[in-house]
Design a protein around this motif. Sequence first.
Motif, PDB file in Angstrom:
ATOM      1  N   ASP A 135       0.865  -1.067  -0.014  1.00  8.18           N
ATOM      2  CA  ASP A 135       0.141  -0.104  -0.208  1.00  8.18           C
ATOM      3  C   ASP A 135       0.838   1.348   0.078  1.00  8.18           C
ATOM      4  N   LEU A 159     -14.180   5.413   0.055  1.00 10.35           N
ATOM      5  CA  LEU A 159     -13.272   4.321  -0.492  1.00 10.35           C
ATOM      6  C   LEU A 159     -12.102   4.734  -1.100  1.00 10.35           C
ATOM      7  N   ARG A 160     -11.068   3.619  -0.865  1.00  6.50           N
ATOM      8  CA  ARG A 160      -9.694   3.940  -1.490  1.00  6.50           C
ATOM      9  C   ARG A 160      -9.071   2.812  -2.204  1.00  6.50           C
ATOM     10  N   LEU A 161      -8.471   3.005  -3.167  1.00  8.82           N
ATOM     11  CA  LEU A 161      -7.926   1.719  -3.902  1.00  8.82           C
ATOM     12  C   LEU A 161      -6.908   1.163  -3.009  1.00  8.82           C
ATOM     13  N   ASP A 162      -6.655   0.014  -3.208  1.00 10.52           N
ATOM     14  CA  ASP A 162      -5.591  -0.829  -2.397  1.00 10.52           C
ATOM     15  C   ASP A 162      -4.706  -1.351  -3.310  1.00 10.52           C
ATOM     16  N   ARG A 206      -8.635  -5.189  -3.175  1.00  9.98           N
ATOM     17  CA  ARG A 206      -9.009  -4.221  -4.065  1.00  9.98           C
ATOM     18  C   ARG A 206      -9.067  -2.804  -3.840  1.00  9.98           C
ATOM     19  N   TYR A 207      -9.861  -2.783  -2.433  1.00 13.83           N
ATOM     20  CA  TYR A 207     -10.111  -1.294  -1.807  1.00 13.83           C
ATOM     21  C   TYR A 207     -10.192  -1.533  -0.490  1.00 13.83           C
ATOM     22  N   TRP A 208     -10.384  -0.446   0.268  1.00  9.55           N
ATOM     23  CA  TRP A 208     -10.832  -0.393   1.491  1.00  9.55           C
ATOM     24  C   TRP A 208     -11.498   0.970   1.680  1.00  9.55           C
ATOM     25  N   ARG A 209     -12.081   0.812   3.128  1.00 10.37           N
ATOM     26  CA  ARG A 209     -13.038   2.002   3.517  1.00 10.37           C
ATOM     27  C   ARG A 209     -12.172   2.786   4.459  1.00 10.37           C
TER      28      ARG A 209
END
Length: 180
Positions: free
Chosen positions: A118, A158-161, A150-153
């Motif tokens: 990340d 939401l953000r790309l991981d 794929r992503y996280w909160r």
Amino acid sequence: MQGLLLDIDGVLYVGDEVVSGAAEAVTWLHKEGLPHLFVTNTTSRPRSSIVAKLASLGMAVDESDVLTPALAAAEWLRSRAPGRPALFVHETTAAELADFEPLAADAQDGASAVVVGDLGDRWDFATLNRAFRLLMSADRPPLVALGMTRYWRAQDGLRLDTGPYVRALEYATGATAVVL
């Protein structure tokens, strides 16, 4: 039962709040002597930070009882890709891999592996293209992913991981990532 694996985020705590009964469960595990390991897929915090957060929430955990992707990567690199890896990870994660003497941030070749975790808002075209070039070098170092989320909160949404960046590198280079 021979042992227990416990996820950390969302199981022992959510955000900065302890999950009801989590501290008591950790105390019980220690008291009973049941073999256990705390696991996480986070690539943005070192084990020391995770242990400190757990302690602040009333859970006494040793660093040696926490398995992170960086720790798994270190073992994998030691046995399968010795040398100097190129690190595309958060600086706290890079510190956990410092024993490998990673390549300089501007190096364009010579990587024993390309390690992707990340980077948050530090991902940009130049950074992704540098990873691409290292993977396409004559040595064709392995692509090592510290996860494929794929992503996280986040607090702001939401953000790309890591996963989308790894997939982009796989697609562009034809490599298949080793996911730890």
